[in-house]
Design an enzyme around this catalytic site. Sequence first.
Site, mmCIF file in Angstrom:
data_model
loop_
_atom_site.group_PDB
_atom_site.id
_atom_site.type_symbol
_atom_site.label_atom_id
_atom_site.label_comp_id
_atom_site.label_asym_id
_atom_site.label_seq_id
_atom_site.Cartn_x
_atom_site.Cartn_y
_atom_site.Cartn_z
ATOM 1 C CB ILE A 17 1.831 -1.001 -2.738
ATOM 2 C CG1 ILE A 17 1.846 0.022 -3.864
ATOM 3 C CG2 ILE A 17 1.917 -2.416 -3.290
ATOM 4 C CD1 ILE A 17 1.890 1.484 -3.435
ATOM 5 C CE LYS A 134 9.402 -7.527 -5.194
ATOM 6 N NZ LYS A 134 9.291 -6.068 -5.223
HETATM 7 N N1 LIG Z 1 8.955 0.622 -4.087
HETATM 8 C C1 LIG Z 1 8.848 0.674 -2.796
HETATM 9 O O1 LIG Z 1 9.291 1.647 -2.171
HETATM 10 C C2 LIG Z 1 8.136 -0.447 -2.070
HETATM 11 C C3 LIG Z 1 7.793 -0.287 -0.728
HETATM 12 C C4 LIG Z 1 7.068 -1.313 -0.112
HETATM 13 C C5 LIG Z 1 6.705 -2.451 -0.829
HETATM 14 N N2 LIG Z 1 7.068 -2.567 -2.147
HETATM 15 C C6 LIG Z 1 6.694 -3.780 -2.918
HETATM 16 O O2 LIG Z 1 5.282 -3.853 -3.007
HETATM 17 C C7 LIG Z 1 4.866 -5.219 -2.989
HETATM 18 C C8 LIG Z 1 3.812 -5.391 -1.900
HETATM 19 O O3 LIG Z 1 4.404 -5.106 -0.646
HETATM 20 P P1 LIG Z 1 3.573 -4.496 0.575
HETATM 21 O O4 LIG Z 1 4.549 -3.946 1.554
HETATM 22 O O5 LIG Z 1 2.497 -3.620 0.042
HETATM 23 O O6 LIG Z 1 2.918 -5.817 1.158
HETATM 24 P P2 LIG Z 1 2.279 -6.071 2.611
HETATM 25 O O7 LIG Z 1 1.456 -4.920 2.989
HETATM 26 O O8 LIG Z 1 3.352 -6.528 3.545
HETATM 27 O O9 LIG Z 1 1.397 -7.366 2.316
HETATM 28 C C9 LIG Z 1 0.439 -7.379 1.294
HETATM 29 C C10 LIG Z 1 -0.508 -8.551 1.495
HETATM 30 O O10 LIG Z 1 0.174 -9.785 1.342
HETATM 31 C C11 LIG Z 1 -0.455 -10.752 2.182
HETATM 32 N N3 LIG Z 1 0.532 -11.240 3.141
HETATM 33 C C12 LIG Z 1 1.560 -10.575 3.681
HETATM 34 N N4 LIG Z 1 2.258 -11.347 4.521
HETATM 35 C C13 LIG Z 1 1.660 -12.529 4.521
HETATM 36 C C14 LIG Z 1 1.916 -13.754 5.178
HETATM 37 N N5 LIG Z 1 2.974 -13.895 6.001
HETATM 38 N N6 LIG Z 1 1.076 -14.791 4.937
HETATM 39 C C15 LIG Z 1 0.044 -14.652 4.091
HETATM 40 N N7 LIG Z 1 -0.238 -13.492 3.423
HETATM 41 C C16 LIG Z 1 0.556 -12.463 3.649
HETATM 42 C C17 LIG Z 1 -1.583 -10.069 2.936
HETATM 43 O O11 LIG Z 1 -2.772 -10.203 2.192
HETATM 44 P P3 LIG Z 1 -4.172 -10.775 2.754
HETATM 45 O O12 LIG Z 1 -4.117 -10.863 4.228
HETATM 46 O O13 LIG Z 1 -5.181 -9.832 2.241
HETATM 47 O O14 LIG Z 1 -4.303 -12.110 2.108
HETATM 48 C C18 LIG Z 1 -1.120 -8.620 2.877
HETATM 49 O O15 LIG Z 1 -2.138 -7.676 2.995
HETATM 50 C C19 LIG Z 1 6.123 -6.058 -2.774
HETATM 51 O O16 LIG Z 1 6.529 -6.603 -4.003
HETATM 52 C C20 LIG Z 1 7.133 -5.061 -2.239
HETATM 53 O O17 LIG Z 1 8.470 -5.395 -2.578
HETATM 54 C C21 LIG Z 1 7.764 -1.580 -2.770
#
Ligand SMILES: NC(=O)c1ccc[n+]([C@@H]2O[C@H](COP(=O)([O-])OP(=O)(O)OC[C@H]3O[C@@H](n4cnc5c(N)ncnc54)[C@H](OP(=O)(O)O)[C@@H]3O)[C@@H](O)[C@H]2O)c1
Length: 319
Positions: A17, A134
């Site tokens: 996201i 969260k």
């Molecule tokens: N409403 C919905 O349907 C929905 C769906 C999906 C997610 N979400 C929410 O959106 C938010 C973001 O989720 P996302 O799925 O977009 O995140 P993501 O793509 O899994 O991760 C986002 C960033 O977090 C950092 N990261 C992830 N895992 C890591 C690790 N193990 N160690 C260090 N850094 C790490 C990385 O940043 P860098 O490498 O750039 O540092 C990565 O690009 C969350 O709060 C999630 O609950 C909501």
Amino acid sequence: MTFTPAKILIFGGTGTIGQYITASLLRAKPAFQQLALFTSANTANTKTALLDKWKAEGLSVIVGDITNESDVAAAYNGVDTVISAVGRGVLQHQIDLLRLAEASGSVQWFLPSEYGTDIEHNAKSPNEKPHQLKLKVRKFIRENLKRVQVTYVVTGPYFDMWLDPIPGAEAAGGFAADRKEAYVIDEGEGKVGFCTMWDVGKFVAATLRHPEQSFGKALKVQSFIVTPNQVLAEYEKQTGSRWRVVKTPLDDIRALEAKFWEEGNPKATGITLRRIWAEGGTLYSKNDNEVLGLKPEDLDPLELGVKRSLNGGWKRDTF
Ligand SMILES: NC(=O)c1ccc[n+]([C@@H]2O[C@H](COP(=O)([O-])OP(=O)(O)OC[C@H]3O[C@@H](n4cnc5c(N)ncnc54)[C@H](OP(=O)(O)O)[C@@H]3O)[C@@H](O)[C@H]2O)c1
């Protein structure tokens, strides 16, 4: 004096996201004075084309480790607003990010990584497994932050993702366009409030334009509120054909959810969230779109969400 965010730092801005948020903030008009992205060395080395494109549009990129205090403290220098979009796996690290923000001389506003299900929607919310980290972050904020203001942008499910059935748990809901099959819970008449992924970016940008109205709030924002049957009707209209419909009682989804958690199946989180959404966990007497000055015509409609899905879906989006 009124606060206006000018120097913004994003964590997790290349994530699922985060990309929509970063792209929306980069292209916001009028432009924000300074937009920086904090990212890991791994991402800096693997997403070079994306980062180079964004740098050409004015983004500054800071490479560091979010678990390293001096990296984070240095990145906060002069920053007044922090947006976190870190993934589920690292939500707890935000407690340190928040502590360091409070200790910094400059950070005044922090948007933690939420952008999803309302974790304080009803009496059952405190016990939902996917909400625990969260909730811990919110507790830390309530008990420890005195100076820094916080806003949670609560978007509900991403429409674009919700359309994709979970492989092996299709009954929990979704639409398989390749075989023209729809999976609905109960009779498909339960309303759900959705955000498209592009609108998540739009809502975050709009939040930054409304600091006073947003401070201390969990803003509930939605692109549209529809039933699975309305989504099905839109697919049938756009594909010009009738789809096969599989209906599953909500109680069967609850049983599947319990089984997945018991087995330690990583898909359990997704089933729980779909069950929460089907139970009305995205519904309000009124959402906060107007607080941010966004009207229905400013937001993505159902028709566009379905059209994008038929064109390959969110995984084909470019930034
Ligand atoms: N409403 C919905 O349907 C929905 C769906 C999906 C997610 N979400 C929410 O959106 C938010 C973001 O989720 P996302 O799925 O977009 O995140 P993501 O793509 O899994 O991760 C986002 C960033 O977090 C950092 N990261 C992830 N895992 C890591 C690790 N193990 N160690 C260090 N850094 C790490 C990385 O940043 P860098 O490498 O750039 O540092 C990565 O690009 C969350 O709060 C999630 O609950 C909501």
